[in-house]
Design an enzyme around this catalytic site. Structure first.
Site, PDB file in Angstrom:
ATOM      1  N   GLU A   1       0.859  -1.181   0.000  1.00  0.00           N
ATOM      2  CA  GLU A   1       0.000   0.000   0.000  1.00  0.00           C
ATOM      3  C   GLU A   1       0.893   1.228   0.000  1.00  0.00           C
ATOM      4  OE1 GLU A   1      -1.466  -1.119   3.643  1.00  0.00           O
ATOM      5  OE2 GLU A   1      -3.040  -2.453   2.887  1.00  0.00           O
TER       6      GLU A   1
ATOM      7  N   TYR B   1       8.173   1.635  -7.305  1.00  0.00           N
ATOM      8  CA  TYR B   1       7.468   0.363  -7.440  1.00  0.00           C
ATOM      9  C   TYR B   1       7.188   0.043  -8.906  1.00  0.00           C
ATOM     10  CZ  TYR B   1       6.768   1.179  -2.438  1.00  0.00           C
ATOM     11  OH  TYR B   1       6.957   1.434  -1.105  1.00  0.00           O
TER      12      TYR B   1
END
Length: 299
Positions: free
Chosen positions: A250, A262
């Site tokens: 998250e 990411y």
């Protein structure tokens, strides 16, 4: 090659788990075996130990596959061939020093006293495994004299990672939260150390095919130097080794820098959690990485 020998009583529970966990680090320069002070030769690894290792996804090292473990009595030759002999308790170490005084300089005791879980249920074996893993991490860093690079988290790191944590997040974990996470058999931690300074860390879990990244942070003075990428690469490699199929995380919707990191590693957007974060209130973006099509690596 450093050869480490773990010694407990019957060589069916604690010492084979310790050897399996050290070998799971897949360091080609370090190998572990086990033996017992009062072993009945040929006994299989205990059911509880085997189930705990399997439940946590502990990789099977081809040099000494733990499902095939058979107990054996310690011998003089074992001590001759070992670089370090580790008694799982003080009593084990004392007995070793008494019976093999010529090798007392090789004999040490496990960092924490580990009670015998024999005959207990799986929850006790899992707790024992977590304690053994923490001790194995300390021994690994001592035996290999590794003080730089990506290393397994140990308790002495917690103060440093908490300092980074509270300077990185508005709702940081407490020191106690990090220590509690180390007692969870499916939670893992790694740190990056450079020139004696802990510059970053990552906390994540692997449960069966699912992995989750809880925390990853880099000290403010070492950001934009590739530390975050190195940590994330190590997390991914570790999850593959533990046979995870998917890694999830998250991230704050406003944290564009983290999202770009990411995305660089192949993470994709999955969904959104409304008002998930506090201080300030903000949505969380859920991202995932499929690990199916990549090769396994090790720390």
């Amino acid at each position: 090659m450093k050869n480490i020998l773990f010694v407990c009583s019957g060589n069916t529970c604690r010492s084979p788990m310790a050897a399996a966990l050290l070998n799971a680090l897949h360091d080609p320069n370090c190998s572990a075996a086990s033996a017992g002070l009062h072993a009945y030769p040929g006994d299989a690894i205990s059911h509880g130990s085997l189930e705990a290792l399997r439940f946590t996804g502990t990789p099977i090292d081809t040099r000494a596959p733990y499902p095939n473990h058979l107990s054996r009595q310690i011998s003089k030759e074992d001590l001759q061939n070992a670089d370090l002999v580790v008694g799982i308790t003080n009593q084990h170490a004392d007995i070793l020093r008494t019976h093999f005084p010529q090798y007392r300089d090789k004999i040490t005791v496990f960092p924490d006293e580990i009670p015998d879980p024999y005959g207990c249920d799986l929850s006790v074996y899992l707790s024992t495994l977590a304690s053994i893993r923490n001790g194995v991490s300390e021994l690994y860093r001592t035996v290999t004299a590794r003080s730089e690079g990506i290393l397994p988290l140990i308790k002495n790191d917690v103060a440093s990672i908490y300092h980074i944590e509270r300077n990185s997040f508005t709702t940081p974990w407490s020191e106690e939260s990090f220590l509690v996470s180390m007692e969870n058999p499916v939670t893992h931690g790694i740190v990056k150390i450079e020139k004696g300074t802990l510059t970053g860390y990552a906390i994540f879990s692997v449960l069966f095919e699912e992995a989750e990244l809880y925390n990853i942070a880099v000290d403010a003075q070492n950001r934009e130097k590739g530390v975050g990428s190195e940590l994330l690469q190590a997390v991914i490699a570790h999850c593959k080794t533990y046979n995870a199929q998917t890694l999830r995380l998250e991230v704050r919707q406003s944290n564009i820098a983290a999202q770009k990191l990411y995305e660089k590693f192949g993470f994709e957007y999955e969904s959104k959690r409304k008002n998930y974060y506090q201080n300030p209130v903000e949505d969380a973006l859920l991202m995932y990485l499929s690990l199916n099509n990549t090769q396994k690596e090790s720390l």
